[in-house]
Every structure is written in C-alpha cells, then in structure tokens.
Design a protein around this motif. Structure first.
Motif, short mmCIF file in Angstrom:
data_model
loop_
_atom_site.label_atom_id
_atom_site.label_comp_id
_atom_site.label_asym_id
_atom_site.label_seq_id
_atom_site.Cartn_x
_atom_site.Cartn_y
_atom_site.Cartn_z
N ILE A 64 0.88 -1.29 0.05
CA ILE A 64 0.03 0.19 0.10
C ILE A 64 0.84 1.35 0.04
O ILE A 64 2.02 1.16 0.77
CB ILE A 64 -0.97 -0.02 1.20
CG1 ILE A 64 -1.76 -1.46 1.26
CG2 ILE A 64 -1.84 1.30 1.23
CD1 ILE A 64 -2.68 -1.51 0.11
N HIS A 65 0.44 2.18 -0.97
CA HIS A 65 1.14 3.57 -1.02
C HIS A 65 0.33 4.57 -0.96
O HIS A 65 -0.87 4.42 -1.23
CB HIS A 65 2.10 3.52 -2.30
CG HIS A 65 3.03 2.47 -2.69
ND1 HIS A 65 4.29 2.45 -2.49
CD2 HIS A 65 2.96 1.21 -3.27
CE1 HIS A 65 5.06 1.33 -2.64
NE2 HIS A 65 4.19 0.63 -3.12
N HIS A 66 0.86 5.71 -0.77
CA HIS A 66 0.12 7.14 -1.19
C HIS A 66 1.06 7.59 -2.33
O HIS A 66 2.28 7.39 -2.08
CB HIS A 66 -0.18 7.78 -0.03
CG HIS A 66 1.03 8.55 0.56
ND1 HIS A 66 1.02 9.84 1.19
CD2 HIS A 66 2.18 8.19 1.09
CE1 HIS A 66 2.09 10.14 1.80
NE2 HIS A 66 2.92 9.48 1.72
N GLY A 120 2.14 -2.11 4.30
CA GLY A 120 2.41 -0.84 3.85
C GLY A 120 3.95 -0.45 3.48
O GLY A 120 4.76 -1.42 3.69
N HIS A 121 4.10 0.37 2.41
CA HIS A 121 5.43 0.66 1.78
C HIS A 121 6.34 0.46 2.94
O HIS A 121 7.48 0.24 2.88
CB HIS A 121 5.42 1.77 1.09
CG HIS A 121 6.47 1.89 0.17
ND1 HIS A 121 7.03 3.27 -0.42
CD2 HIS A 121 7.84 1.37 0.11
CE1 HIS A 121 7.98 2.96 -1.12
NE2 HIS A 121 8.43 1.78 -0.89
N ARG A 122 5.99 1.36 4.04
CA ARG A 122 6.90 1.54 5.38
C ARG A 122 7.45 0.28 5.95
O ARG A 122 8.54 0.14 6.65
CB ARG A 122 6.52 2.47 6.19
CG ARG A 122 5.17 2.02 6.80
CD ARG A 122 4.63 3.34 7.54
NE ARG A 122 5.42 3.83 8.81
CZ ARG A 122 5.42 5.02 9.08
NH1 ARG A 122 4.82 6.05 8.77
NH2 ARG A 122 6.23 5.25 10.29
N ARG A 171 8.32 6.94 5.08
CA ARG A 171 6.81 6.85 5.78
C ARG A 171 5.52 6.59 5.09
O ARG A 171 4.78 6.49 5.61
CB ARG A 171 6.61 8.53 6.19
CG ARG A 171 7.23 9.15 7.19
CD ARG A 171 6.95 10.77 7.20
NE ARG A 171 5.86 11.37 8.09
CZ ARG A 171 5.53 12.35 8.07
NH1 ARG A 171 6.33 13.29 7.39
NH2 ARG A 171 4.61 12.72 8.95
N CYS A 172 5.80 6.33 3.72
CA CYS A 172 4.78 6.03 3.06
C CYS A 172 3.93 4.65 3.25
O CYS A 172 4.68 3.74 3.72
CB CYS A 172 5.08 5.57 1.58
SG CYS A 172 4.05 5.05 0.20
N PRO A 173 2.70 4.72 3.54
CA PRO A 173 1.71 5.43 3.15
C PRO A 173 1.08 6.41 4.26
O PRO A 173 0.11 6.68 4.33
CB PRO A 173 0.86 4.51 2.87
CG PRO A 173 0.70 3.40 3.54
CD PRO A 173 2.32 3.34 4.07
ZN LIG Z 1 5.16 4.08 -1.37
#
Ligand SMILES: [Zn+2]
Length: 248
Positions: free
Chosen positions: A98-100, A220-222, A229-231
C-alpha cells in the motif's frame, strides 16, 4: 515536428519549454539532463522527497514535472519503440503493498507517469553498470495505448475511482526492493496521507481490490522499506487504517 509547430497547453514561469525540445528528442536525454535531474530528483530514495531549499527550487521542480508530462502526452520525448521483456522475473503474487502518492489529492495520472519516468526509470538507465545504460527508455508497460512509467497496479482517487494501470503479470517498480516488486502488486492512494487517513470511499475501493487476492500479505510501503513514511503515519498502530483494509 519543428519548434514553431509545438504549442504548449500549460503556462511556464520558471522555465522556457521550447529550450527543452531538442534535448528530449535525443534518446539519451536523461544523460544530457543528468546534472538537472540530480539537482532536483535523483537523491530520491524510497519515498522521501529531496528537501527543497527555496520556492524557486520547488517552482522549477514542479514545472519540470509538468513539462515532462506534457511532452509525454505530445509524444515529444524520445523513448524506445520496443525492448526486452522487463517482466520476465515476475513471480506469483504474495504481497500487496500500500502506497500514497504524497501529492495533492487527485493529482492527474500524467503527473504520476512523468514522476515515474524521471525518478524510477531515468536513474536505472543512467547507471553505467546497467545493461540498459544509455539506451532509449523502455518500460514494457502500456496504459491507454501509450507507454507508462507508473509503478503501481491500482491508483485510487479520493472519490473511490480506481485506475487499473499495471496487470498482475507486470512488475511495478514501487517498493524500492526488486525482490518485493517481483512478487507483489501495488495499490496507491492518490493523496497526501503523511498525517491523514484515506477517504471512506477510497478505502472501500482498496478493500474490494484486496478481496480479489487470496493468500496474500497486505503491507504498507514503510513495512517493506523502513526508510519511507509511505503510506503515512496513520497506517499502522492500534487505530491504524491498515485494519480497515483487512476487515470484511
Ligand atoms: Zn510508497
């Protein structure tokens, strides 16, 4: 196409778009522009933006991304017409990352595409040790009939609209980790979520996508790359929105 025939749709204050037409018509434009790209983009590592030093710096950077997006739309950037199968190392999908986008809400896909070309593909083709060094850039991926450099399989707007860009058999360059990329798909919220949570409808859309995949981990990407920090900071934790993605 000669210089006189090009009419730019966007207005530019920090750069003269006509000055860049010639360099972008060269297949190794990213080598010719390397000092500029390093100054504005290349120290990008795993999700954190290079800290900007001034409004002028940021103004130029934003306009340069806009210029690349406009030139891509107008087919005025030299790219490969064919190339190797960049997806031959694809493995069965085990992870959904999951990213933003870390951009203002609903940033157009053309901008995300330009950023992918500049920040992900250009550095790889610029590396002198790489097989593709100096070659015209090629992603092996197409969206709406045009080459795409977007690293995500699904992008979700704040109103819940889903853009399905990469297919499951295509490797997205999204995690900053090739081993993860090979066996994952990426879902990106088109929003700035450092301190925010996604909209309810966007979360619903993501949950519907996740439900289609069986026996996968959602991370999450992190969680796969601790440098980013993403997402965003509200993803994990007892009240984190990760939980909402996983409830039926
Ligand atoms: Zn990301």
């Amino acid at each position: 196409m000669t210089k006189q025939e090009v009419i730019f749709t966007n207005s530019y204050n920090y750069l003269n778009p006509y000055e860049y037409l010639k360099v972008f018509s060269s297949p190794d434009w990213y080598l010719k522009l390397k000092p500029l790209l390093q100054e504005y983009f290349y120290d990008y590592k795993g999700g954190e933006e290079k800290a900007h030093t001034s409004d002028d710096w940021l103004g130029f950077r934003n306009e340069f991304v806009l210029l690349v997006s406009e030139l891509l739309d107008k087919n005025l950037i030299a790219l490969a017409q064919s190339g190797p199968d960049m997806d031959e190392e694809r493995e069965p999908i085990e992870i959904i990352v999951i990213h933003h986008s870390s951009r203002p809400p609903n940033t157009p896909l053309q901008i995300i595409n330009a950023l992918g070309l500049i920040r992900l593909y250009a550095p790889v083709f610029s590396k002198s040790s790489s097989d593709v060094y100096g070659q015209p850039i090629w992603s092996n991926h197409f969206y709406n009939g045009k080459p795409t450099f977007i690293a995500y399989h699904y992008l979700i707007e704040n109103n819940g609209t889903v853009r399905h860009v990469l297919k499951d058999n295509q490797i997205g360059w999204h995690a900053g980790d090739w081993e993860v990329n090979k066996k994952s798909i990426a879902i990106c919220f088109l929003d700035e979520l450092d301190e925010e949570v996604p909209t309810k409808v966007a979360l619903n859309s993501a949950r519907e996508i996740i439900r289609k995949y069986k026996n996968v981990k959602v991370l999450g990407h992190r969680e796969v790359n601790p440098k980013t920090r993403c997402p965003g900071d509200k993803f994990l934790g007892v009240n984190g929105w990760k939980k909402e993605l996983l409830t039926d």
